[in-house]
Design an enzyme around this catalytic site. Structure first.
Site, short mmCIF file in Angstrom:
data_model
loop_
_atom_site.label_atom_id
_atom_site.label_comp_id
_atom_site.label_asym_id
_atom_site.label_seq_id
_atom_site.Cartn_x
_atom_site.Cartn_y
_atom_site.Cartn_z
N ASP A 120 -1.53 -0.39 6.08
CA ASP A 120 -1.84 0.25 7.37
C ASP A 120 -3.32 0.22 7.71
OD1 ASP A 120 -2.11 2.31 5.16
OD2 ASP A 120 -2.96 3.43 6.83
N ASP B 7 -0.24 5.25 0.64
CA ASP B 7 -0.59 6.24 1.67
C ASP B 7 -0.67 5.59 3.04
OD1 ASP B 7 -0.96 8.60 0.02
OD2 ASP B 7 -2.73 7.62 -0.78
N ASP C 141 0.87 -1.17 0.00
CA ASP C 141 0.00 0.00 0.00
C ASP C 141 0.91 1.23 0.00
OD1 ASP C 141 -2.43 1.61 0.49
OD2 ASP C 141 -1.50 1.94 2.44
#
Length: 328
Positions: free
Chosen positions: A209, A17, A15
């Site tokens: 995240d 961001d 991922d």
């Protein structure tokens, strides 16, 4: 390093961001770790729900941060949304685009015709994040959706991690149209499995995240996942995670890929005893001081018992729980 997570899989699906960067600021250690993965022969893929940038622009952004990336290694939710549209519409069909120019480009690339205003010829609406989206854009989409147009959302992330903190994401704009139309979109990006499966090469590990997108997408695709604490989710939300959003591994940040599977595995760890009481997990240190090992133990026990509250027994346990933000 041979037993490190970064070398234990055929490919790593990152991922962006909240995992690799926050807006314009790279997360410390990310360039080095990704470089080490490449040196170990592990394929690197960047899988993002951000639909506001084309793969080439994402790769350029990463290279500007010192992270080697090629456009072909980038998989975006705008590409996934365009694929969903192409599977359901005839070539040349008009698609009303709510989002960035890059989303228009992806729609056009699959043989469809992107437009910005509603007409009787519009057969679908595709919605992706753009900082320029306003009421007028949503109004055009509302008319089309209410008129029966197919509605595809690139993703439904409520928030977007940036260097300034969490800001409204595409999911917040989707929620506005959901409220105005009483309709539900088809979601193309994470947590749906196709985006992950397309990016995966061989045995893959997802690194992210967010539980509700990155980790849920990994679970849906049948892939292992490493959750990091540099973005949206927190120790408290990890402990309370539902089965569909549970990672296999846990680290503070992306540099956890240098550790082994055994070290990062979410499981009871030596040095900590966690016992499930009627309304709290009682935490005792048996010589342990590592707060992350405690969190791995807490998650394993909470997921097994359903108890999510925490109660320290002794000063060491209190200090570790405080470090994790689980008590004041």
């Amino acid at each position: 390093m041979s037993d490190a997570l970064l070398a234990a899989y055929d490919s790593l699906l990152f991922d962006l961001d909240g995992t690799v960067y926050h807006g314009a600021r790279v997360i410390p250690g990310a360039p080095e770790v990704i470089g080490e993965a490449r040196a170990a022969g592990t394929a690197v893929r960047f899988v993002t729900n951000n639909a506001s940038k084309a793969p080439a622009a994402v790769a350029e952004h990463l290279n500007g941060m010192g992270i080697d990336a090629q456009p072909g290694e980038v998989h975006t939710s705008s590409q996934a949304a365009a694929k969903v549209l192409a599977e359901r519409l005839q070539p040349g069909a008009q698609v009303l685009v709510v989002g960035a120019p890059s989303l228009c480009d992806e729609v056009e690339a699959v043989g469809l015709r992107p437009v910005r205003e509603h007409s009787d010829q519009v057969e679908a609406v595709v919605q992706g994040h753009s900082p320029d989206t306003g009421w007028a854009n949503l109004a055009e989409a509302c008319i089309a959706i209410r008129g029966g147009a197919l509605w595809v959302a690139s993703n439904v992330d409520k928030t977007l991690p940036t260097e300034r903190g969490l800001l409204p994401g595409n999911g917040s704009m989707v929620a506005a149209l959901r409220s105005a139309t009483d309709r539900e979109p088809i979601v193309a990006g994470k947590p749906e499995a196709p985006l992950m499966r397309t990016a995966a090469q061989g045995r893959a590990l997802v690194v992210g995240d967010r539980l509700d997108t990155d980790i849920a997408g990994a679970v849906a695709a049948g892939l292992d996942a490493l959750v990091v604490l540099t973005g949206v989710d927190t120790p408290a939300s990890l402990i309370a995670a539902i089965p569909a959003e549970r990672a296999r591994f846990l680290a503070a940040d992306i540099t956890g890929l240098r550790a082994s599977a055994e070290e990062t595995l979410i499981a009871p760890k030596p040095g900590w005893t966690v016992t499930a009481g009627p309304d709290a997990l009682e935490v005792t240190s048996d010589g342990g001081t590592d707060a992350l090992d405690l969190l791995r133990t807490l998650c394993a026990t909470a997921w097994d018992t359903g108890v999510t509250g925490v109660k320290p027994v002794g000063d060491t346990a209190k200090a570790a729980l405080s470090e994790l933000g689980l008590i004041g």
